[in-house]
Design a protein around this motif. Structure first.
Motif, PDB file in Angstrom:
ATOM      1  N   LEU A  79       0.823  -1.213   0.000  1.00  0.00           N
ATOM      2  CA  LEU A  79       0.000   0.000   0.000  1.00  0.00           C
ATOM      3  C   LEU A  79       0.858   1.265   0.000  1.00  0.00           C
ATOM      4  O   LEU A  79       0.615   2.206  -0.753  1.00  0.00           O
ATOM      5  N   ILE A  80       1.876   1.271   0.859  1.00  0.00           N
ATOM      6  CA  ILE A  80       2.678   2.474   1.070  1.00  0.00           C
ATOM      7  C   ILE A  80       3.426   2.913  -0.183  1.00  0.00           C
ATOM      8  O   ILE A  80       3.453   4.109  -0.532  1.00  0.00           O
ATOM      9  N   MET A  81       4.021   1.973  -0.887  1.00  0.00           N
ATOM     10  CA  MET A  81       4.943   2.324  -1.967  1.00  0.00           C
ATOM     11  C   MET A  81       4.250   2.991  -3.164  1.00  0.00           C
ATOM     12  O   MET A  81       4.889   3.674  -3.943  1.00  0.00           O
ATOM     13  N   GLY A  82       2.963   2.787  -3.310  1.00  0.00           N
ATOM     14  CA  GLY A  82       2.283   3.422  -4.440  1.00  0.00           C
ATOM     15  C   GLY A  82       1.092   4.265  -4.013  1.00  0.00           C
ATOM     16  O   GLY A  82       0.244   4.594  -4.846  1.00  0.00           O
ATOM     17  N   ARG A  83       1.055   4.617  -2.726  1.00  0.00           N
ATOM     18  CA  ARG A  83      -0.108   5.351  -2.193  1.00  0.00           C
ATOM     19  C   ARG A  83      -1.410   4.688  -2.656  1.00  0.00           C
ATOM     20  O   ARG A  83      -2.398   5.311  -3.016  1.00  0.00           O
ATOM     21  N   ARG A  84      -1.359   3.356  -2.627  1.00  0.00           N
ATOM     22  CA  ARG A  84      -2.529   2.579  -3.054  1.00  0.00           C
ATOM     23  C   ARG A  84      -3.531   2.469  -1.921  1.00  0.00           C
ATOM     24  O   ARG A  84      -3.185   2.641  -0.750  1.00  0.00           O
ATOM     25  N   SER A  85      -4.755   2.131  -2.258  1.00  0.00           N
ATOM     26  CA  SER A  85      -5.776   1.982  -1.223  1.00  0.00           C
ATOM     27  C   SER A  85      -6.533   0.679  -1.391  1.00  0.00           C
ATOM     28  O   SER A  85      -6.712   0.177  -2.508  1.00  0.00           O
ATOM     29  N   LEU A  86      -6.944   0.134  -0.265  1.00  0.00           N
ATOM     30  CA  LEU A  86      -7.743  -1.097  -0.207  1.00  0.00           C
ATOM     31  C   LEU A  86      -9.045  -0.750   0.495  1.00  0.00           C
ATOM     32  O   LEU A  86      -9.044  -0.166   1.580  1.00  0.00           O
TER      33      LEU A  86
END
Length: 352
Positions: free
Chosen positions: A284-291
């Motif tokens: 999540l952190i490395m691409g400012r991704r969200s779940l």
């Protein structure tokens, strides 16, 4: 009050069987609907067998069904949107408090005081609500939906749950033309996700563990099909998706799909996995991704979805069965032996 025909279960080990239930008389805001078709959702099975007892214990007898298509037979004196003879639909909700911030925003599905179509406290009769495995239902006008006349009615029934469950997160996360969208799992939910993503103009990639599903995925509107066990094929898509809809309800490696998201990409869960999923923080952190997760939609959005289906001629792929085969259908559900949803022809109830 009046008596209606239905199919109900008397306990968590009892088969569904013919029964009579009580429906309320119309209030001034109510609509009475003759039920023509009712879809079978996996949550029907969970509820009938009390498999969600920890957070939603079943009250017996239970009449399941929340994917309802029918025709209006009577309306209350204050009803303005419907008249006798109109096609109408009812989904997972039949009431809410209508005053909370969520209701005011058209997000009735998140109302803390919502009333589900079945197995919820019924303020009118003092028992619980009974669902769509019945010949008729009475619902407040606010929770009744209009059905586009061009749609196949049997195929339209699952839109009231499987349809809105997949449409809502796509709208929320901005799935539009030019986006790259993944759909994980090609079942009852997943096949609707493919149809919607395609109709919204996205590039659609289906992820499946079953090579034999490739041809069908392409027929439904997928542009590509990836066998998720193929590490090389997965790696080719790393960091490229705007949005992924995860419709798998079994345990699986969520991180394999999080790694496919691009910067600010989102993965939304709509499959109810029974056990917690392990999530890598770095994924999540490395691409400012969200779940995230998503749960059906409010009344305005459900109507929007039905209208969208009318414009694009979208319905679920269904196998139509008589009510007398419902118990057999439940057993087949457990082995995914259906393409892709069951719909009950409620006219068969008249032969009981």
């Amino acid at each position: 009050m009046y008596s209606a025909k239905a199919y109900s279960a008397a306990s968590d080990t009892s088969p569904l069987a013919a029964s009579a239930i009580t429906r309320r008389d119309l209030t001034e805001h109510d609509v009475q609907i003759e039920i023509l078709f009712c879809g079978i959702c996996h949550s029907d099975l969970h509820s009938v067998r009390n498999e969600w007892s920890e957070f939603m214990p079943t009250v017996y007898p239970i009449v399941p069904g929340h994917e309802i298509i029918g025709r209006v037979t009577k309306v209350g004196s204050a009803v303005t949107k419907y008249k006798s003879g109109d096609l109408a639909a009812v989904g997972c909700l039949v009431d809410s408090d209508r005053t909370c911030p969520n209701c005011q925003a058209g997000l009735e599905q998140f109302c803390p005081n919502l009333t589900l179509t079945f197995n919820s406290p019924d303020k009118h009769l003092g028992s619980v609500t009974y669902g769509g495995y019945s010949d008729s239902i009475v619902v407040d006008e606010h929770f009744v939906l209009s059905v586009p006349s061009n749609l196949d009615l049997a195929g339209a029934a699952p839109l009231l749950c499987a349809g809105i469950t997949t449409y809502s997160p796509m709208r929320h996360w901005g799935v539009t033309k030019g986006k790259k969208v993944g759909v994980v799992g090609l079942g009852g939910l997943g096949h609707m996700g493919v149809k919607f993503a395609h109709a919204l103009g996205s590039h659609v990639v289906v992820f499946t563990t079953s090579p034999h599903k490739k041809e069908d995925a392409l027929r439904l509107g997928a542009d590509e099909v990836v066998i998720s066990r193929d590490t090389n094929a997965m790696q080719k898509h790393a960091g490229s998706f705007d949005f992924i809809l995860d419709a798998v309800s079994a345990e699986h490696d969520i991180n394999a799909y999080l790694n496919l998201l691009r910067l600010d990409g989102n993965l939304t869960l709509v499959g109810a996995v029974p056990k917690p999923l392990a999530v890598s923080a770095f994924g999540l952190i490395m691409g400012r991704r969200s779940l995230s997760g998503s749960n059906i939609g409010g009344i305005p959005e459900t109507q929007e979805m039905l209208d969208f289906c009318g414009e694009h001629n979208i319905t679920a792929d269904v196998e139509v069965i008589p009510i007398q085969k419902v118990n057999e259908a439940y057993e087949r559900l457990l082995t995914s032996d259906v393409k892709y949803r069951f719909t009950i022809d409620m006219a068969s109830l008249n032969s009981e």
